[in-house]
Write a protein that holds these residues in place. Structure first.
Motif, short mmCIF file in Angstrom:
data_model
loop_
_atom_site.label_atom_id
_atom_site.label_comp_id
_atom_site.label_asym_id
_atom_site.label_seq_id
_atom_site.Cartn_x
_atom_site.Cartn_y
_atom_site.Cartn_z
N ILE A 210 -9.23 -19.66 -8.61
CA ILE A 210 -7.95 -19.18 -8.09
C ILE A 210 -7.47 -18.04 -8.98
CG2 ILE A 210 -5.54 -19.78 -7.59
CD1 ILE A 210 -6.48 -22.70 -7.24
N MET A 211 -7.02 -16.96 -8.36
CA MET A 211 -6.48 -15.84 -9.12
C MET A 211 -5.32 -15.21 -8.36
SD MET A 211 -9.16 -12.64 -8.54
CE MET A 211 -10.52 -13.48 -9.33
N GLY A 212 -4.53 -14.42 -9.09
CA GLY A 212 -3.45 -13.69 -8.47
C GLY A 212 -3.91 -12.35 -7.92
N ARG A 213 -3.09 -11.77 -7.07
CA ARG A 213 -3.45 -10.48 -6.48
C ARG A 213 -3.52 -9.38 -7.53
NH1 ARG A 213 -0.70 -7.50 -1.22
NH2 ARG A 213 -1.81 -5.53 -1.46
N ASN A 214 -2.70 -9.46 -8.55
CA ASN A 214 -2.72 -8.46 -9.60
C ASN A 214 -4.07 -8.44 -10.32
OD1 ASN A 214 -1.50 -6.38 -11.12
ND2 ASN A 214 -0.96 -7.81 -12.74
N MET A 215 -4.71 -9.61 -10.44
CA MET A 215 -6.03 -9.67 -11.05
C MET A 215 -7.09 -9.16 -10.09
SD MET A 215 -7.95 -12.85 -12.91
CE MET A 215 -9.63 -12.66 -13.51
N PHE A 216 -6.91 -9.41 -8.80
CA PHE A 216 -7.90 -8.98 -7.82
C PHE A 216 -7.98 -7.46 -7.73
CE2 PHE A 216 -8.84 -7.71 -3.40
CZ PHE A 216 -10.14 -8.15 -3.32
N GLY A 217 -6.84 -6.77 -7.83
CA GLY A 217 -6.90 -5.33 -7.71
C GLY A 217 -5.55 -4.67 -7.81
N PRO A 218 -5.52 -3.33 -7.77
CA PRO A 218 -4.29 -2.58 -8.00
C PRO A 218 -3.46 -2.32 -6.75
CG PRO A 218 -6.11 -1.06 -7.85
CD PRO A 218 -6.70 -2.44 -7.68
N ILE A 219 -3.93 -2.73 -5.57
CA ILE A 219 -3.21 -2.44 -4.33
C ILE A 219 -1.95 -3.29 -4.28
CG2 ILE A 219 -3.42 -2.23 -1.84
CD1 ILE A 219 -5.46 -0.59 -3.45
N ARG A 220 -0.83 -2.69 -3.91
CA ARG A 220 0.44 -3.41 -3.81
C ARG A 220 0.97 -3.30 -2.38
NH1 ARG A 220 -1.62 -4.86 -7.53
NH2 ARG A 220 -0.98 -4.85 -9.74
N GLY A 221 1.77 -4.28 -1.99
CA GLY A 221 2.35 -4.26 -0.65
C GLY A 221 1.30 -4.50 0.42
N GLU A 222 1.53 -3.92 1.59
CA GLU A 222 0.58 -4.06 2.70
C GLU A 222 -0.78 -3.48 2.31
OE1 GLU A 222 1.04 -5.65 5.42
OE2 GLU A 222 3.20 -5.84 5.64
N ASP B 290 -10.13 -0.63 1.61
CA ASP B 290 -11.48 -1.20 1.50
C ASP B 290 -11.75 -1.77 0.11
OD1 ASP B 290 -11.60 1.12 0.04
OD2 ASP B 290 -13.33 1.98 1.09
N TRP B 291 -10.70 -2.00 -0.68
CA TRP B 291 -10.84 -2.57 -2.01
C TRP B 291 -11.46 -3.95 -1.93
CZ3 TRP B 291 -10.44 -0.76 -6.82
CH2 TRP B 291 -10.39 -1.68 -7.87
N GLN B 292 -12.48 -4.22 -2.79
CA GLN B 292 -13.18 -5.50 -2.80
C GLN B 292 -13.19 -6.15 -4.19
OE1 GLN B 292 -16.58 -5.71 0.36
NE2 GLN B 292 -16.90 -3.82 -0.78
#
Length: 209
Positions: free
Chosen positions: A63-75, A80-82
């Protein structure tokens, strides 16, 4: 017995990320220095290799947070970030990403599929537990995800890789907790050049330390 382990690299003054996080500098100013123990010259030290193996090998789910998954914020807006890890991430298990914005699963090589969970840490944990097959579950970070998991009572062990680094500001792991909570029992100390690996057992109400 299966466990839920939270493992994070942390500075000597308690930060898991430095200030001014950006896409080019995702862990903030100085934050990369916290990870020197596993990406720097001492990464092949036997203690560091043991700790990395314990963090990654054989996990049933992560389990991880979105901030760890990548730099995209909002919608997501068709991004295509993976993830930061290329076509073959190191997790090799289902990964549940906490986010406020729905996204289709992303299946990559090596057994890693990113699933995006919009209804909170408890839901992410239930989904992780359902697919883990009795194996351990990893809480990978970042700080907000880790705090949510601790406050929800989901974490059995906390592994901290404490580096001899002072960041001065940034994002603290234990911000927002009441004094004395979570209650921790130090159960292991390992040492490698420039880092102390501390393992704490989380003691829940009614359990003996």
């Amino acid at each position: 017995m299966a466990r839920t382990n939270l493992s994070m690299s942390i500075s000597a003054d308690g930060y898991v990320a430095g200030p001014d996080q950006t896409e080019q500098n995702p862990i903030g100013v100085g934050g990369l220095d916290l990870h020197d123990w596993h990406i720097g010259p001492s990464r092949d030290h036997p203690v560091n290799r043991l700790v990395m193996s314990e963090m990654m090998d054989g996990m049933g789910a992560t389990i991880m947070g979105r901030n760890m998954f990548g730099p995209i914020r909002g919608e997501w807006n068709g991004s295509d970030w993976q993830g930061w890890w290329g076509d073959t991430p190191p997790y090799h298990c289902p990964v549940f990403v906490l986010t406020h914005y729905a996204h289709d699963p992303i299946e990559l090589n090596g057994g890693t599929t990113f699933h995006f969970v919009t209804d909170g840490i408890e839901s992410a944990y239930a989904q992780a537990e359902a697919v883990a097959g009795g194996r351990d579950i990893s809480i990978a970070g970042g700080a907000s995800c880790a705090r949510q998991a601790i406050k929800a009572g989901l974490v059995d062990e906390i592994d901290l890789q404490v580096s001899a680094v002072i960041l001065g500001s940034g994002e603290r792991l234990f911000d927002g907790f009441q004094p004395g909570l979570p209650k921790l029992e130090l159960v292991r100390v390992l040492e490698a050049p420039g880092v102390a690996h501390l393992r704490y057992r989380v003691t829940r109400p009614g359990e003996d330390a």
